[in-house]
Design a protein around this motif. Structure first.
Motif, PDB file in Angstrom:
ATOM      1  N   VAL A  73      16.201 -21.705  11.261  1.00 58.42           N
ATOM      2  CA  VAL A  73      16.604 -22.529  11.991  1.00 58.42           C
ATOM      3  C   VAL A  73      14.597 -23.187  10.729  1.00 58.42           C
ATOM      4  O   VAL A  73      14.841 -24.046  10.543  1.00 58.42           O
ATOM      5  CB  VAL A  73      16.022 -22.016  13.688  1.00 58.42           C
ATOM      6  CG1 VAL A  73      15.126 -23.547  13.320  1.00 58.42           C
ATOM      7  CG2 VAL A  73      16.790 -22.102  14.179  1.00 58.42           C
ATOM      8  N   PHE A  74      13.833 -21.408  10.661  1.00 59.12           N
ATOM      9  CA  PHE A  74      12.597 -22.290  10.349  1.00 59.12           C
ATOM     10  C   PHE A  74      12.885 -22.101   8.938  1.00 59.12           C
ATOM     11  O   PHE A  74      11.926 -22.661   7.787  1.00 59.12           O
ATOM     12  CB  PHE A  74      11.343 -21.808  11.075  1.00 59.12           C
ATOM     13  CG  PHE A  74      10.944 -22.405  12.188  1.00 59.12           C
ATOM     14  CD1 PHE A  74      10.706 -23.207  12.185  1.00 59.12           C
ATOM     15  CD2 PHE A  74      11.807 -21.927  13.740  1.00 59.12           C
ATOM     16  CE1 PHE A  74      10.411 -23.747  13.914  1.00 59.12           C
ATOM     17  CE2 PHE A  74      11.581 -21.915  14.308  1.00 59.12           C
ATOM     18  CZ  PHE A  74      10.694 -23.450  14.834  1.00 59.12           C
ATOM     19  N   THR A  75      13.416 -20.747   8.554  1.00 61.39           N
ATOM     20  CA  THR A  75      13.006 -20.173   7.018  1.00 61.39           C
ATOM     21  C   THR A  75      14.522 -19.472   6.546  1.00 61.39           C
ATOM     22  O   THR A  75      15.062 -18.475   7.392  1.00 61.39           O
ATOM     23  CB  THR A  75      12.015 -19.282   6.800  1.00 61.39           C
ATOM     24  OG1 THR A  75      12.046 -18.723   5.617  1.00 61.39           O
ATOM     25  CG2 THR A  75      11.702 -18.334   7.613  1.00 61.39           C
ATOM     26  N   ASP A  76      14.573 -19.882   5.031  1.00 63.82           N
ATOM     27  CA  ASP A  76      15.661 -19.385   4.884  1.00 63.82           C
ATOM     28  C   ASP A  76      15.368 -17.748   3.956  1.00 63.82           C
ATOM     29  O   ASP A  76      16.404 -17.630   3.260  1.00 63.82           O
ATOM     30  CB  ASP A  76      16.808 -20.163   4.058  1.00 63.82           C
ATOM     31  CG  ASP A  76      16.374 -21.082   3.265  1.00 63.82           C
ATOM     32  OD1 ASP A  76      15.615 -20.921   2.570  1.00 63.82           O
ATOM     33  OD2 ASP A  76      16.788 -22.222   1.956  1.00 63.82           O
ATOM     34  N   ALA A  77      14.354 -17.209   4.147  1.00 63.72           N
ATOM     35  CA  ALA A  77      13.355 -16.952   3.430  1.00 63.72           C
ATOM     36  C   ALA A  77      12.665 -15.614   3.773  1.00 63.72           C
ATOM     37  O   ALA A  77      11.985 -15.965   4.873  1.00 63.72           O
ATOM     38  CB  ALA A  77      12.854 -16.816   2.078  1.00 63.72           C
ATOM     39  N   GLY A  78      12.822 -14.654   3.391  1.00 64.39           N
ATOM     40  CA  GLY A  78      11.542 -13.365   3.806  1.00 64.39           C
ATOM     41  C   GLY A  78      12.593 -12.471   5.358  1.00 64.39           C
ATOM     42  O   GLY A  78      13.924 -12.515   5.192  1.00 64.39           O
ATOM     43  N   PRO A  79      11.420 -11.762   5.554  1.00 62.44           N
ATOM     44  CA  PRO A  79      12.190 -10.760   6.959  1.00 62.44           C
ATOM     45  C   PRO A  79      13.135 -11.499   7.834  1.00 62.44           C
ATOM     46  O   PRO A  79      13.502 -10.556   8.796  1.00 62.44           O
ATOM     47  CB  PRO A  79      11.368  -9.770   6.962  1.00 62.44           C
ATOM     48  CG  PRO A  79      10.176 -10.519   6.837  1.00 62.44           C
ATOM     49  CD  PRO A  79      10.316 -11.478   5.452  1.00 62.44           C
ATOM     50  N   GLN A  80      12.409 -12.553   8.440  1.00 70.68           N
ATOM     51  CA  GLN A  80      13.192 -13.097   9.356  1.00 70.68           C
ATOM     52  C   GLN A  80      14.600 -13.855   9.410  1.00 70.68           C
ATOM     53  O   GLN A  80      15.199 -13.921  10.179  1.00 70.68           O
ATOM     54  CB  GLN A  80      12.077 -14.530  10.382  1.00 70.68           C
ATOM     55  CG  GLN A  80      11.109 -13.410  10.700  1.00 70.68           C
ATOM     56  CD  GLN A  80      10.331 -14.160  11.909  1.00 70.68           C
ATOM     57  OE1 GLN A  80      10.882 -15.643  11.216  1.00 70.68           O
ATOM     58  NE2 GLN A  80      10.844 -13.807  12.959  1.00 70.68           N
ATOM     59  N   SER A  81      15.067 -14.088   7.860  1.00 71.39           N
ATOM     60  CA  SER A  81      15.966 -14.698   7.652  1.00 71.39           C
ATOM     61  C   SER A  81      17.357 -13.993   7.613  1.00 71.39           C
ATOM     62  O   SER A  81      17.111 -12.834   7.584  1.00 71.39           O
ATOM     63  CB  SER A  81      15.858 -15.668   6.729  1.00 71.39           C
ATOM     64  OG  SER A  81      15.965 -14.685   5.129  1.00 71.39           O
ATOM     65  N   VAL A  82      18.384 -14.537   7.909  1.00 67.65           N
ATOM     66  CA  VAL A  82      19.236 -13.785   7.094  1.00 67.65           C
ATOM     67  C   VAL A  82      20.485 -14.023   6.384  1.00 67.65           C
ATOM     68  O   VAL A  82      20.692 -15.767   6.773  1.00 67.65           O
ATOM     69  CB  VAL A  82      20.443 -13.862   8.879  1.00 67.65           C
ATOM     70  CG1 VAL A  82      19.948 -12.279   9.765  1.00 67.65           C
ATOM     71  CG2 VAL A  82      20.786 -14.947   9.244  1.00 67.65           C
TER      72      VAL A  82
END
Length: 347
Positions: A275-284
């Motif tokens: 929802v907020f980002t498609d990159a980094g550790p929170q993304s899938v």
């Protein structure tokens, strides 16, 4: 992890007092700004009711509601707004935060709720979704010789105590006719379980979609899922009991939002992922995203807790007593709010 850590526990040995403390700190970490200057004990900030919910991160209906402001818009019709506090995580520390009046709403499972109600009944269940048929289960590593539940005998299995993991393992063993004391339950928080599983310190891991997705994407194998073992581990939404008594109209509005959004989520989950980002550790991304979307499409919408769910909740509470997880049977029905009875509700 050294052999002196004593995190690895046998069947029904007491959990260390510090287990869960780090997770509780994570839930409470963001609540410092939600003291008297932001919300009084009755949840009001001036004339507006403040509803404290764990920050949803990067996925799900609440994440989307936070980003586009639709949740605040829905709550504004009853004079309320959201205060995002801490971060979403296991239900047990969230229940502690609710009891400490640091949180108003949390998401968990009926098994984790039964475990929490056995010791700290400061919350009320107001909504539920049917058990996850594919996102919860028992994981083994890809190269594991374990091919069936019977092969778990004599092995170590990571579980969260008194919650989904322990329930899934005990349910699987009962279904397969394996005595529970033939398997060593290793009581770990989910954030501890992943490294223990990856390093081979445990032979299997009983968990749910939040953690299963990354494990499967990393090559783990699902030994048995919720559908196969007949899990009745419904997802539940809990609200601080005092808040529900003082602001039933807010609980009603939140329920309606969750119901409508969960229907849309199941029909088209893509907008609710990253929802907020498609990159980094929170993304899938990649395989993890494919699994997440597949799980979402097979999920169920949020619904009221009616007589059928209550009977099934009672059966889960009885299962925990029979298995020795809780000392006494929890009367789940005494801690349930039927949103269908609230004036103006639209379940």
């Amino acid at each position: 992890m050294s052999s002196s850590d004593q995190t690895f526990r046998g069947t029904r040995r007491p959990l260390r007092a510090l287990v869960g403390a780090a997770a509780l700190i994570a839930v409470l970490a963001g609540t410092a700004g939600c003291g008297s200057s932001q919300a009084s004990t009755d949840g009001r900030d001036g004339g507006t009711v403040t509803l404290r919910i764990p920050d949803p991160g990067n996925e799900g209906v609440l994440a989307r509601g936070k980003k586009d402001g639709s949740l605040d818009t829905a709550l504004s019709t009853v004079g309320a707004r959201v205060a995002w506090t801490g971060s979403a995580g296991p239900f047990a520390p969230a229940a502690q935060a609710i009891n400490a009046n640091q949180l108003d709403v949390a998401l968990g499972s009926i098994t984790s709720a039964v475990g929490a109600l056995a010791t700290s009944p400061g919350f009320t269940l107001f909504a539920a979704a049917q058990p996850d048929p594919v996102g919860e289960g028992i994981l083994v590593r890809a190269d594991s010789p374990i091919r069936g539940v019977a092969d778990l005998a004599g092995r170590k299995v990571a579980v969260n105590q008194g919650g989904t993991g322990e329930y899934l393992l005990l349910r699987a063993l009962a279904t397969a006719g394996v005595p529970a004391d033939r398997v060593q339950r290793v009581y770990l928080r989910p954030d501890q379980s992943a490294p223990a599983f990856d390093s081979g310190q445990v032979d299997a891991w009983a968990s749910w979609s939040t953690y299963v997705v990354s494990a499967l994407a990393g090559g783990a194998r699902m030994l048995v899922d919720g559908r196969t073992l007949g899990s009745d581990n419904a997802t539940v939404w809990a609200v601080r009991s005092a808040f529900a008594r003082e602001h039933p109209e807010v609980v009603r509005a939140l329920y309606t939002y969750l119901h409508d959004s969960s229907v849309a989520y199941r029909q088209n989950p893509e907008p609710y992922v990253n929802v907020f980002t498609d990159a980094g550790p929170q993304s899938v991304n990649g395989r993890a995203k494919e699994i997440t979307l597949d799980f979402a499409r097979q999920g169920s919408p949020v619904e009221p807790i009616g007589p059928d769910l209550l009977r099934r909740f009672d059966a889960v509470a009885q299962f925990f007593v029979d298995a020795g997880v809780t000392k006494q049977k929890v009367d789940v029905g005494a801690h349930v709010l039927d949103v269908a009875t609230l004036p103006g509700s639209r379940p």
